[in-house]
Design a protein around this motif. Structure first.
Motif, mmCIF file in Angstrom:
data_model
loop_
_atom_site.group_PDB
_atom_site.id
_atom_site.type_symbol
_atom_site.label_atom_id
_atom_site.label_comp_id
_atom_site.label_asym_id
_atom_site.label_seq_id
_atom_site.Cartn_x
_atom_site.Cartn_y
_atom_site.Cartn_z
ATOM 1 N N MET A 72 0.833 -1.202 0.000
ATOM 2 C CA MET A 72 0.000 0.000 0.000
ATOM 3 C C MET A 72 0.871 1.255 0.000
ATOM 4 S SD MET A 72 -2.703 1.197 2.948
ATOM 5 C CE MET A 72 -3.014 2.937 3.235
ATOM 6 N N VAL A 73 1.893 1.263 0.845
ATOM 7 C CA VAL A 73 2.784 2.421 0.911
ATOM 8 C C VAL A 73 3.553 2.573 -0.400
ATOM 9 C CG1 VAL A 73 4.794 3.415 2.069
ATOM 10 C CG2 VAL A 73 3.007 2.294 3.424
ATOM 11 N N GLU A 74 4.052 1.444 -0.927
ATOM 12 C CA GLU A 74 4.839 1.491 -2.157
ATOM 13 C C GLU A 74 4.029 2.058 -3.320
ATOM 14 O OE1 GLU A 74 7.271 -1.577 -5.111
ATOM 15 O OE2 GLU A 74 6.655 -2.228 -3.118
ATOM 16 N N ARG A 75 2.745 1.716 -3.388
ATOM 17 C CA ARG A 75 1.897 2.172 -4.492
ATOM 18 C C ARG A 75 1.523 3.650 -4.399
ATOM 19 N NH1 ARG A 75 -2.607 -2.650 -5.459
ATOM 20 N NH2 ARG A 75 -1.141 -4.396 -5.448
ATOM 21 N N THR A 76 1.550 4.198 -3.187
ATOM 22 C CA THR A 76 1.010 5.544 -3.005
ATOM 23 C C THR A 76 2.020 6.571 -2.503
ATOM 24 O OG1 THR A 76 0.276 4.942 -0.748
ATOM 25 C CG2 THR A 76 -1.323 4.681 -2.541
ATOM 26 N N TYR A 77 3.164 6.134 -1.986
ATOM 27 C CA TYR A 77 4.086 7.046 -1.300
ATOM 28 C C TYR A 77 4.530 8.215 -2.176
ATOM 29 C CZ TYR A 77 7.923 8.818 1.533
ATOM 30 O OH TYR A 77 8.741 9.636 2.257
ATOM 31 N N SER A 78 5.001 7.924 -3.394
ATOM 32 C CA SER A 78 5.554 8.987 -4.231
ATOM 33 C C SER A 78 4.518 10.059 -4.540
ATOM 34 C CB SER A 78 6.138 8.420 -5.525
ATOM 35 O OG SER A 78 5.131 7.772 -6.283
ATOM 36 N N ALA A 79 3.260 9.657 -4.764
ATOM 37 C CA ALA A 79 2.208 10.624 -5.071
ATOM 38 C C ALA A 79 1.848 11.456 -3.843
ATOM 39 C CB ALA A 79 0.969 9.910 -5.604
ATOM 40 N N VAL A 80 1.803 10.819 -2.666
ATOM 41 C CA VAL A 80 1.508 11.559 -1.430
ATOM 42 C C VAL A 80 2.629 12.559 -1.143
ATOM 43 C CG1 VAL A 80 1.237 11.360 1.075
ATOM 44 C CG2 VAL A 80 0.078 9.738 -0.431
ATOM 45 N N TYR A 81 3.872 12.093 -1.266
ATOM 46 C CA TYR A 81 5.009 12.981 -1.021
ATOM 47 C C TYR A 81 5.009 14.160 -2.002
ATOM 48 C CZ TYR A 81 9.757 14.787 -1.066
ATOM 49 O OH TYR A 81 10.838 15.639 -1.041
ATOM 50 N N ALA A 82 4.788 13.870 -3.287
ATOM 51 C CA ALA A 82 4.796 14.928 -4.304
ATOM 52 C C ALA A 82 3.721 15.971 -4.014
ATOM 53 C CB ALA A 82 4.592 14.330 -5.694
ATOM 54 N N SER A 83 2.556 15.525 -3.588
ATOM 55 C CA SER A 83 1.468 16.459 -3.275
ATOM 56 C C SER A 83 1.836 17.361 -2.102
ATOM 57 C CB SER A 83 0.191 15.682 -2.946
ATOM 58 O OG SER A 83 -0.216 14.899 -4.038
ATOM 59 N N LEU A 84 2.447 16.774 -1.078
ATOM 60 C CA LEU A 84 2.845 17.557 0.084
ATOM 61 C C LEU A 84 3.987 18.517 -0.258
ATOM 62 C CD1 LEU A 84 2.506 14.802 2.804
ATOM 63 C CD2 LEU A 84 1.365 17.028 2.840
ATOM 64 N N PHE A 85 4.881 18.089 -1.142
ATOM 65 C CA PHE A 85 5.970 18.984 -1.539
ATOM 66 C C PHE A 85 5.411 20.208 -2.243
ATOM 67 C CE2 PHE A 85 9.092 20.595 -4.547
ATOM 68 C CZ PHE A 85 10.173 20.828 -3.703
ATOM 69 N N ARG A 86 4.374 20.039 -3.060
ATOM 70 C CA ARG A 86 3.763 21.171 -3.745
ATOM 71 C C ARG A 86 3.128 22.138 -2.750
ATOM 72 N NH1 ARG A 86 3.937 16.962 -6.774
ATOM 73 N NH2 ARG A 86 4.262 17.083 -9.025
#
Length: 204
Positions: A46-60
């Motif tokens: 679950m984390v592997e599938r979603t981590y990069s998108a969650v991180y990218a959203s928070l970085f924005r």
């Protein structure tokens, strides 16, 4: 009035969400059920599938890589606690984005020391083309627009950031907010009008 350029608002492309990979958990429903049952491999998937998108959203939202990483970790901690209450009616990332967004808001509302806005970008300024002054100008413009977005009323701010920085389709945002897609589009239109007025006022 100064028009808002959508390309500027979404200066970084919205995070891409991979299609469900084949395998043990080919769909979100079976994956989430396994996570609820305490399956460690399912939780890691679950984390592997979603981590990069969650991180990218928070970085924005925060424009700080280290802070985005900390907020991403906090987002997943909250998600684990709330997972049993997630009914699966929305997409997993849509649900996670709402948690991430709330986590970010809680952070900015907490008292904290002031840090320089220049720091997150210092390592990204190249010695060659584009020239440093051009990079700084672009950064300042981006930061000005980001700050304006964060001053929007909560409903408009969430809609704009979810759509442009979280990459959520209008339909998913409408389902999350329990309103129609027409209402979401009206929110976006209103938000852009307010942003244009803000930027125009600052330019005077």
């Amino acid at each position: 009035m100064c028009p808002i350029d959508m390309a500027s608002l979404a200066r970084f492309p919205a995070p891409e969400r991979d299609a469900e990979p084949p395998g043990r958990w080919a769909d979100e429903k079976s994956l989430l059920e396994a996570v609820r049952q305490g399956d460690r491999e399912a939780a890691e998937a679950m984390v592997e599938r979603t981590y990069s998108a969650v991180y990218a959203s928070l970085f924005r939202l925060c424009s700080d890589g280290d802070l985005a990483a900390d907020l991403t970790q906090e987002t997943y901690q909250k998600a684990w606690s709330a997972l049993r209450g997630f009914d699966g009616r929305s997409q997993l990332f849509t649900w996670l984005y709402r948690i991430a967004y709330t986590t970010f808001l809680n952070h900015v509302r907490r008292p904290r020391r002031t840090t320089s806005l220049d720091e997150p970008y210092a390592a990204n300024i190249a010695d060659d083309v584009p020239a440093a002054d051009q990079v700084l100008s672009s950064i300042e413009e981006s930061e000005r627009l980001r700050a304006a977005v964060l001053r929007l009323p909560d409903d408009l701010r969430f809609t704009v950031t979810a759509h442009f920085w979280g990459g959520l389709p209008v339909k998913e945002i409408a389902e999350l907010e329990s309103i129609t897609t027409v209402a979401i589009r009206k929110r976006l239109h209103k938000a852009f009008s307010i942003l244009e007025a803000m930027i125009d006022e600052e330019s005077k």
